[in-house]
Design a protein around this motif. Structure first.
Motif, PDB file in Angstrom:
ATOM      1  N   CYS A 191       1.614 -10.409   5.689  1.00 35.00           N
ATOM      2  CA  CYS A 191       1.801  -9.404   4.632  1.00 35.00           C
ATOM      3  C   CYS A 191       2.490  -8.161   5.184  1.00 35.00           C
ATOM      4  O   CYS A 191       3.385  -7.594   4.546  1.00 35.00           O
ATOM      5  CB  CYS A 191       0.460  -9.023   4.019  1.00 35.00           C
ATOM      6  SG  CYS A 191      -0.313 -10.331   3.038  1.00 35.00           S
ATOM      7  N   GLY A 192       2.076  -7.746   6.364  1.00 30.42           N
ATOM      8  CA  GLY A 192       2.709  -6.589   6.988  1.00 30.42           C
ATOM      9  C   GLY A 192       4.170  -6.834   7.303  1.00 30.42           C
ATOM     10  O   GLY A 192       5.023  -5.959   7.094  1.00 30.42           O
ATOM     11  N   ASN A 206       3.650  -5.035   9.944  1.00 31.95           N
ATOM     12  CA  ASN A 206       4.621  -4.121   9.350  1.00 31.95           C
ATOM     13  C   ASN A 206       5.609  -3.613  10.393  1.00 31.95           C
ATOM     14  O   ASN A 206       6.820  -3.522  10.139  1.00 31.95           O
ATOM     15  CB  ASN A 206       3.889  -2.951   8.688  1.00 31.95           C
ATOM     16  CG  ASN A 206       4.824  -2.039   7.924  1.00 31.95           C
ATOM     17  OD1 ASN A 206       5.458  -1.168   8.511  1.00 31.95           O
ATOM     18  ND2 ASN A 206       4.915  -2.240   6.619  1.00 31.95           N
ATOM     19  N   ARG A 244       6.197  -6.579   4.164  1.00 34.21           N
ATOM     20  CA  ARG A 244       6.320  -5.168   3.762  1.00 34.21           C
ATOM     21  C   ARG A 244       7.369  -4.465   4.620  1.00 34.21           C
ATOM     22  O   ARG A 244       8.189  -3.675   4.119  1.00 34.21           O
ATOM     23  CB  ARG A 244       4.976  -4.459   3.883  1.00 34.21           C
ATOM     24  CG  ARG A 244       4.000  -4.797   2.797  1.00 34.21           C
ATOM     25  CD  ARG A 244       4.474  -4.260   1.452  1.00 34.21           C
ATOM     26  NE  ARG A 244       3.566  -4.620   0.377  1.00 34.21           N
ATOM     27  CZ  ARG A 244       3.697  -4.217  -0.867  1.00 34.21           C
ATOM     28  NH1 ARG A 244       4.697  -3.424  -1.206  1.00 34.21           N
ATOM     29  NH2 ARG A 244       2.846  -4.598  -1.792  1.00 34.21           N
ATOM     30  N   GLY A 245       7.321  -4.729   5.914  1.00 26.38           N
ATOM     31  CA  GLY A 245       8.304  -4.122   6.812  1.00 26.38           C
ATOM     32  C   GLY A 245       9.725  -4.547   6.494  1.00 26.38           C
ATOM     33  O   GLY A 245      10.683  -3.793   6.709  1.00 26.38           O
ATOM     34  N   GLN A 272       3.943 -10.479  -2.194  1.00 25.60           N
ATOM     35  CA  GLN A 272       2.688 -10.467  -1.438  1.00 25.60           C
ATOM     36  C   GLN A 272       1.579 -11.189  -2.196  1.00 25.60           C
ATOM     37  O   GLN A 272       0.749 -11.872  -1.591  1.00 25.60           O
ATOM     38  CB  GLN A 272       2.251  -9.038  -1.117  1.00 25.60           C
ATOM     39  CG  GLN A 272       0.991  -9.013  -0.259  1.00 25.60           C
ATOM     40  CD  GLN A 272       0.688  -7.652   0.330  1.00 25.60           C
ATOM     41  OE1 GLN A 272       1.561  -6.828   0.491  1.00 25.60           O
ATOM     42  NE2 GLN A 272      -0.571  -7.424   0.653  1.00 25.60           N
ATOM     43  N   ARG A 284      -2.274  -5.853   9.501  1.00 17.99           N
ATOM     44  CA  ARG A 284      -1.197  -5.571   8.548  1.00 17.99           C
ATOM     45  C   ARG A 284      -0.234  -4.541   9.133  1.00 17.99           C
ATOM     46  O   ARG A 284       0.986  -4.672   9.015  1.00 17.99           O
ATOM     47  CB  ARG A 284      -1.805  -5.057   7.241  1.00 17.99           C
ATOM     48  CG  ARG A 284      -0.820  -4.895   6.097  1.00 17.99           C
ATOM     49  CD  ARG A 284      -1.587  -4.447   4.849  1.00 17.99           C
ATOM     50  NE  ARG A 284      -0.774  -4.506   3.653  1.00 17.99           N
ATOM     51  CZ  ARG A 284       0.013  -3.521   3.220  1.00 17.99           C
ATOM     52  NH1 ARG A 284       0.094  -2.402   3.896  1.00 17.99           N
ATOM     53  NH2 ARG A 284       0.706  -3.661   2.100  1.00 17.99           N
ATOM     54  N   THR A 285      -0.792  -3.516   9.774  1.00 22.98           N
ATOM     55  CA  THR A 285       0.034  -2.483  10.413  1.00 22.98           C
ATOM     56  C   THR A 285       0.899  -3.084  11.508  1.00 22.98           C
ATOM     57  O   THR A 285       2.094  -2.775  11.622  1.00 22.98           O
ATOM     58  CB  THR A 285      -0.864  -1.380  10.999  1.00 22.98           C
ATOM     59  OG1 THR A 285      -1.618  -0.777   9.943  1.00 22.98           O
ATOM     60  CG2 THR A 285      -0.039  -0.318  11.705  1.00 22.98           C
ATOM     61  N   GLY A 300       8.020  -6.348  11.228  1.00 25.48           N
ATOM     62  CA  GLY A 300       8.991  -6.476  10.150  1.00 25.48           C
ATOM     63  C   GLY A 300      10.044  -5.386  10.184  1.00 25.48           C
ATOM     64  O   GLY A 300      11.190  -5.593   9.755  1.00 25.48           O
ATOM     65  N   ARG A 301       9.667  -4.216  10.692  1.00 21.83           N
ATOM     66  CA  ARG A 301      10.614  -3.095  10.764  1.00 21.83           C
ATOM     67  C   ARG A 301      11.448  -3.105  12.045  1.00 21.83           C
ATOM     68  O   ARG A 301      12.241  -2.183  12.263  1.00 21.83           O
ATOM     69  CB  ARG A 301       9.860  -1.764  10.646  1.00 21.83           C
ATOM     70  CG  ARG A 301       9.332  -1.520   9.234  1.00 21.83           C
ATOM     71  CD  ARG A 301       8.788  -0.116   9.038  1.00 21.83           C
ATOM     72  NE  ARG A 301       7.506   0.072   9.694  1.00 21.83           N
ATOM     73  CZ  ARG A 301       7.255   0.995  10.611  1.00 21.83           C
ATOM     74  NH1 ARG A 301       8.207   1.806  11.017  1.00 21.83           N
ATOM     75  NH2 ARG A 301       6.047   1.109  11.132  1.00 21.83           N
ATOM     76  N   GLN A 360      -4.719  -0.117   3.818  1.00 18.95           N
ATOM     77  CA  GLN A 360      -4.022   0.757   4.763  1.00 18.95           C
ATOM     78  C   GLN A 360      -4.727   0.792   6.117  1.00 18.95           C
ATOM     79  O   GLN A 360      -4.144   1.161   7.128  1.00 18.95           O
ATOM     80  CB  GLN A 360      -3.977   2.181   4.195  1.00 18.95           C
ATOM     81  CG  GLN A 360      -5.372   2.770   3.971  1.00 18.95           C
ATOM     82  CD  GLN A 360      -5.349   4.194   3.488  1.00 18.95           C
ATOM     83  OE1 GLN A 360      -4.535   4.987   3.958  1.00 18.95           O
ATOM     84  NE2 GLN A 360      -6.227   4.539   2.557  1.00 18.95           N
TER      85      GLN A 360
END
Length: 341
Positions: A210-211, A274, A214-215, A223, A270-271, A277-278, A265
């Motif tokens: 999921c993270g 993310n 999102r990223g 999601q 997840r972080t 992903g970024r 959050q």
């Protein structure tokens, strides 16, 4: 009630908590609400001394006040284990073998062991309870696991929370649940130890997925489909690896734990996803987070087990390819689209 029973009721339950992180700190806070005496082992002597002096953990959940009348901190593990009824394991799964390396089965004799760990022992592909059974000849009937849905940060804020306690011995799960129930938390007992433990492991991998999405810029619609498909993957995996007739995957210990980790959050998995992903590398994301994302280690174990059993788990495979095979996250998620319904 007899006079002896009344006296026993007033005697505090002795509990050891092993670990100095956010979840260990949250558990200390929860237990402190009840008639419990806590012996808290923390690896860093500086943190032990700080807590003794200021009644706060200097590294995690720093706003949580530690009750010195109920909590004593230790830097020597054998001192923390002496005379307790319950031992709570609250260190990352990857560190369990090294953390407990100086102990032997005598340290666990007559004690109930509670795993608050939502990960697997790397390389050995073992759940924590299985590893404890193998390493210390600890019967599964003396063990239980803590599952969510619950984040340490919300416990610190005294937000209404729920926990699921699972053990093959339902009376043990119920007894430990009673130590946790408080004005802001409710715990309930079930017997599906392996189902809960595996689900807690896999939901961290799903949170990473999921993270990652999102990223990459995917939205809520994707999601939702990802999480609903992940629940199906969990069912497929459990039905093969550890089938159970009366398992209700829609209950909070399974679906609820998955949802809070996938969407919150406060979810470190997840972080972590993310950041991947970024464009972060795995190493750079780990360094910046300065916390363990259990899903990173778990995905390799679950991927290996699924291959052994010839189980097709597209979400697990996608995350594994991204974090271990260095596959391009966007290409991998675009490929995953074809498997989702």
């Amino acid at each position: 009630m007899s006079e002896l029973a009344e006296l026993k009721k007033k005697i505090p339950t002795q509990v050891a908590v092993l670990g100095g992180g956010s979840w260990a700190t949250a558990l200390v806070k929860i237990l402190s609400e009840n008639n419990v005496k806590i012996k808290w082992w923390i690896r860093r002597k500086s943190d032990v001394e700080f807590i003794r002096k200021y009644n706060h953990n200097p590294s995690y959940l720093t706003d949580v006040a530690i009750n010195p009348r109920k909590v004593k901190t230790y830097s020597k593990m054998v001192d923390a284990l002496a005379g307790v009824e319950y031992i709570i394991l609250a260190v990352p799964a990857a560190f369990i073998p090294s953390t407990l390396k100086d102990l032997n089965k005598k340290h666990f004799e007559g004690k109930k062991v509670v795993s608050a760990i939502k990960g697997m022992i790397p390389d050995e592909n073992l759940l924590v309870t299985d590893w404890m059974e193998r390493a210390f000849n600890l019967p599964l009937g003396q063990t239980c696991v803590i599952a969510g849905p619950c984040h340490a940060e919300e416990v610190a804020l005294e937000k209404q929370s729920y926990l699921t306690i699972a053990s093959p011995d339902l009376s043990l799960a119920q007894s430990f649940s009673n130590l946790l129930n408080s004005r802001f938390l409710q715990a309930h007992a079930i017997q599906d130890l392996y189902g809960v433990e595996y689900c807690a492991v896999i939901k961290n991998i799903v949170a990473m997925a999921c993270g990652i999405t999102r990223g990459l810029g995917f939205g809520d619609n994707f999601q939702a489909v990802l999480v609903s498909n992940a629940m199906q993957e969990i069912k497929i995996f459990l039905d093969v690896v550890y089938p159970e007739k009366n398992r209700d995957l829609n209950s909070s210990g399974y679906l609820g734990d998955l949802l809070v980790t996938a969407y919150s959050q406060f979810s470190r998995n997840r972080t972590f996803g993310n950041m991947i992903g970024r464009g972060y590398s795995v190493k750079s994301a780990q360094i910046e987070m300065n916390m363990i994302a259990e899903g990173y280690y778990a995905v390799r174990s679950i991927y290996s087990i699924s291959r052994q059993h010839n189980i097709k788990l597209p979400i697990i495979e996608a995350v594994y390819n991204i974090v271990y095979e260095k596959a391009n996250p966007m290409l991998e998620m675009n490929k995953l689209k074809g498997f989702l319904k």
